[in-house]
Design a protein around this motif. Sequence first.
Motif, PDB file in Angstrom:
ATOM      1  N   LYS A 208      18.813  48.773  -6.512  1.00  0.00           N
ATOM      2  CA  LYS A 208      17.557  49.025  -5.784  1.00  0.00           C
ATOM      3  C   LYS A 208      17.297  50.520  -5.626  1.00  0.00           C
ATOM      4  CE  LYS A 208      17.155  44.670  -3.418  1.00  0.00           C
ATOM      5  NZ  LYS A 208      18.091  43.930  -2.591  1.00  0.00           N
ATOM      6  N   GLU A 209      18.363  51.267  -5.363  1.00  0.00           N
ATOM      7  CA  GLU A 209      18.223  52.726  -5.256  1.00  0.00           C
ATOM      8  C   GLU A 209      17.733  53.326  -6.573  1.00  0.00           C
ATOM      9  OE1 GLU A 209      21.567  55.389  -3.958  1.00  0.00           O
ATOM     10  OE2 GLU A 209      21.776  53.771  -2.488  1.00  0.00           O
ATOM     11  N   MET A 210      18.299  52.828  -7.658  1.00  0.00           N
ATOM     12  CA  MET A 210      17.894  53.326  -8.980  1.00  0.00           C
ATOM     13  C   MET A 210      16.416  53.018  -9.235  1.00  0.00           C
ATOM     14  SD  MET A 210      19.457  52.349 -12.735  1.00  0.00           S
ATOM     15  CE  MET A 210      18.979  50.638 -12.718  1.00  0.00           C
ATOM     16  N   ILE A 211      15.986  51.824  -8.856  1.00  0.00           N
ATOM     17  CA  ILE A 211      14.584  51.443  -9.104  1.00  0.00           C
ATOM     18  C   ILE A 211      13.640  52.326  -8.278  1.00  0.00           C
ATOM     19  CG2 ILE A 211      12.877  49.548  -9.009  1.00  0.00           C
ATOM     20  CD1 ILE A 211      15.216  49.136 -11.067  1.00  0.00           C
ATOM     21  N   ALA A 212      14.045  52.627  -7.028  1.00  0.00           N
ATOM     22  CA  ALA A 212      13.209  53.501  -6.188  1.00  0.00           C
ATOM     23  C   ALA A 212      13.106  54.893  -6.824  1.00  0.00           C
ATOM     24  CB  ALA A 212      13.797  53.583  -4.789  1.00  0.00           C
ATOM     25  N   LEU A 213      14.224  55.365  -7.362  1.00  0.00           N
ATOM     26  CA  LEU A 213      14.234  56.665  -8.045  1.00  0.00           C
ATOM     27  C   LEU A 213      13.304  56.634  -9.265  1.00  0.00           C
ATOM     28  CD1 LEU A 213      15.656  59.474  -8.557  1.00  0.00           C
ATOM     29  CD2 LEU A 213      17.290  58.212  -9.978  1.00  0.00           C
ATOM     30  N   PHE A 214      13.388  55.564 -10.042  1.00  0.00           N
ATOM     31  CA  PHE A 214      12.564  55.447 -11.245  1.00  0.00           C
ATOM     32  C   PHE A 214      11.077  55.351 -10.893  1.00  0.00           C
ATOM     33  CE2 PHE A 214      15.446  54.141 -14.999  1.00  0.00           C
ATOM     34  CZ  PHE A 214      16.396  55.056 -14.603  1.00  0.00           C
TER      35      PHE A 214
END
Length: 399
Positions: free
Chosen positions: A292-298
Amino acid sequence: MSIDQFSFSANSITGESTLIYQDYARQVQKTKGIKIINFGIGQPDLPTFKRIREAAKKALDEGFTAYTSAYGIDELRQKIADYLSSKYDKVKKEEVIVTPGAKTALYLAFLLYINPGDEVILFDPSFYSYAEVVKMLGGVPVYVKMKFNESTGFSLNLSDVESKITKRTKMIVLNNPHNPTGMVFDPIEIEKLMQIAKERNVILLSDEIYDYFIYEGKMKSVLEDPEWRDYVIYVNGFSKTFSMTGWRLGYVVAKENVIKKMAALAANIYTCPTSFAQKGAIEAFNAFDEVKEMIALFKRRRDVMYEELKKIKGIQVYKSSGAFYMFPYVGEVLRKSNLSVKDFSLKLIEEKGVTTIPGEVFPLEVGKEFIRLSFAVNEDDIREGIKRMKEFIEMLMTP
Ligand code: PLP
């Protein structure tokens, strides 16, 4: 017999992979010394999450290094089945086979059904490997051009799908969210496509490998249909969601009898997926906070890339809603500069050190006026790369 006389299958490979543009950039970096900004990358730029790496290391240390079942290990199949069942219709462990990457999953699916002369409906543009494997097996790709709208992006063009189905049509290949366009297709369109496949008795091969990369809207999975066993081959994998491209782990979901047949093919092609990598993948199901953190970053990176691209006069850009790609229209620039999209991308590397993928890599026609940019790149590089691209396009557009 000459050593250079290759098989029909080997000779059927005609397209280019995305890798040659990155190789060319490396060469330019060496000779010109400029910092390359790589928008050609088809994978998350983060390392595989720590807990997954630790689990695989532990498996290695414990000597989990022998062949596994051709289906993959039971615990992983069960995790996949439970995970999908929590989101969609119920999936049983026996309806899952773990494969070395989603590409192998796709290969098994094509190998299982295609006889020479069989037709496979592909959307134009699509991931390059679909058409290549279909041709390798003697099948015939039949393209349906997606519809382009300057502000909303691409849609599936379902009337064209219906008109292209013939007696020889075996499969329709769907990829949602979509590479290269970054579209998450309208759930109503997906539902209609599922209906068409069922009514016309055609297999729907659905590649949902970017299913976690959704920034807006809702994605419809083919596994939501309680009748999926009758017509669906579902493909997914660990490469993108968990940043595990090098681990080579994907999977197929289909009815049990189909999976059994695939396992028989698998046993003769590669025996099984890598043993300790599978142990890492089991741990991936505990890594959704990291995902989820990665998706927010993307999502933040996508927004930056979109805002920067909008500043470039002469191109048209819509905001992608999924995967990690932007796919701007550059047709006007190409006409004004008299360049093909391939030459555009090569020149952009040569002059500005910016790697993009020319849309023609994604067959067949539509991509010839688009370029693909990945936003799996840090924000500073996104700003710098698009700034260089802007200068390049301004130069091309100046008479
Ligand atoms: N399907 C699509 C649409 C992809 O974009 C990719 C990789 O770029 C794959 C499948 C292959 O995934 P894997 O690395 O698991 O083989």
